[in-house]
Design an enzyme around this catalytic site. Sequence first.
Site, PDB file in Angstrom:
ATOM      1  CE  LYS A  81       3.351  -1.455   4.275  1.00 32.05           C
ATOM      2  NZ  LYS A  81       4.479  -0.856   5.042  1.00 32.05           N
ATOM      3  CB  SER A 156       2.672   0.951   7.813  1.00 34.06           C
ATOM      4  OG  SER A 156       3.847   0.684   7.066  1.00 34.06           O
ATOM      5  CB  SER A 180       6.452  -0.013   8.586  1.00 36.53           C
ATOM      6  OG  SER A 180       5.877   1.188   9.016  1.00 36.53           O
TER       7      SER A 180
END
Lengths: 475, 70
Positions: A81, A156, A180
């Site tokens: 990420k 996310s 997330s």
Amino acid sequence: MTAPLKTIEELRVDIATDPASIVELTSQVLSDLDSLGRQLNAVVHIAKNDAIARAEGLRDTAIRDEADRSSTLFGIPVAHKELYMRVGWPCEGGSKTLAGHHAPRTAFAVDRLDRQGTVDCGRLTSVELALGTTGHNAYAGTPTNPWNPQYICGGSSSGSGAVVAAGIVPVSLGSDTGGSVRLPAAACGLVGIKPTHGLVGRSGVIALSPTLDTVGPLTRSVRDGAIVLQAIAAVDDEDSSSVPFDLPDLLHNLEDGIAGLRIGWPSNHFFENTEGSVADGIDEVFRLMGRLGAECVDVEVPGIEIANAMTMLIIAVEGATLHERTILENHSAFGEQTLARLLVGFFIPARDYYNALANRASVAKRVLAETFERVDTVITPVWPYPLPTIEESDVGANPEAAKMLLRSGHNTRPVNYLGFPAVNLPTGFDANGLPTSVQLIGAPYTEAKLLRIARALERELNFWSTRPRLSVLAK
Amino acid sequence: MVDETDNEHEALLISKFAAVGIASETLADAADVAKRLCTQSGPGDGGTLDPRHYIDHQHLFLKLARKTSI
């Protein structure tokens, strides 16, 4: 040509047999990130030169027999990420407010994987500053779900979900402040681990809410998740929440099954407002656990109702505080939804924020005493409704989506408030052909037990045997 | 719980952020969401006057880590 959906242990066998394959494997991953990864809107940075140099270095030391190749992760390609820093690499956190920013350091968890011999190949799309559950991001791009590109990946850690599900890399590190890691894992058919708060160091990861932030892996198998968690769980001297804990060998009892373990079906909160088809799917898994020899009981999770609002309140205040200066100086650079969510924090009185922090321990103690004295895990949904499409869940284009999205973290946020560990496990497919899943919540530091339970279910459900249904690979 | 001090504080905040160009409607919406969150989170039962509670969560996890390790 796409990557072969191999597990870490399968790739490890290839690398042990032929160390030169590290470079071929890395080249394949870089190529796939550039083609399939970009097609999925899931890639923000491909570190071609760094990754090839790293792979060649590992290959050369392995051939000269100078490398420590004892780690299962030696030569394994990864991509994380975009909140995860690597010194000198772009690090924008999915936000135009950080456009052109480069990382001043390398994240603790990334460094832990480096030491095990992984090859870091790039950075993957995040919801802006990790503040959202669907994956929508007008600046960095909205990743599409590899099972069906009309649907969201969840967020996310949206790019992580898409790239691991598409088979490009076997693992990606995500971050989880209210769900997330688990929400994209559930949306994309992956194992997602939210570790006990403090088990994995967070320094070098862009923060959203230091009280609640955790970091963990998304993988296609439970064994892969266990291998990666084992590698990154360690005391981080630069993270004040870091707790020294001697994590047991997570693979040691992983195949031991669940006979005799106690599984709790929560009688409050978690199934409220859950759509029938989702609850039915969890019930099927619960019954399967009984057939596998577990003791299945109803159990209450006391105080959990307020944990949901407490989590949102803490995230709002801490997110607002972290980004106040940028809001005042350059508010138009934020996405509309991000700015709206951050602004909430300024209007929360200090007494309510203090109250949310002060109650955290007492709620956790009650849940430990009244729930986890009775059961080893609590089984819940992750998403409370079937996965929505990108269009259905776009709040900017469809204001009616706001209420639905508010419910998206109903089952995940309270776990961050408690600080307890949880694992998402894919279980099958819904009527739209999208993955379904269960969340297994445990007491602090019981990751070994949670993964053992998840592995027992994984053996029975064999989710990834259905991989030809993955639309991006069928093309 | 919203008292006069809260209202004054909210007006100051709206003024502060409106001055940099954020729409007043956006700010009013944020204030409404904040009020709803405060109502939903409620007073809790942690005894917030007891200073131990602020650090108690970290302390709890340190204790659990030691206990679970043994």
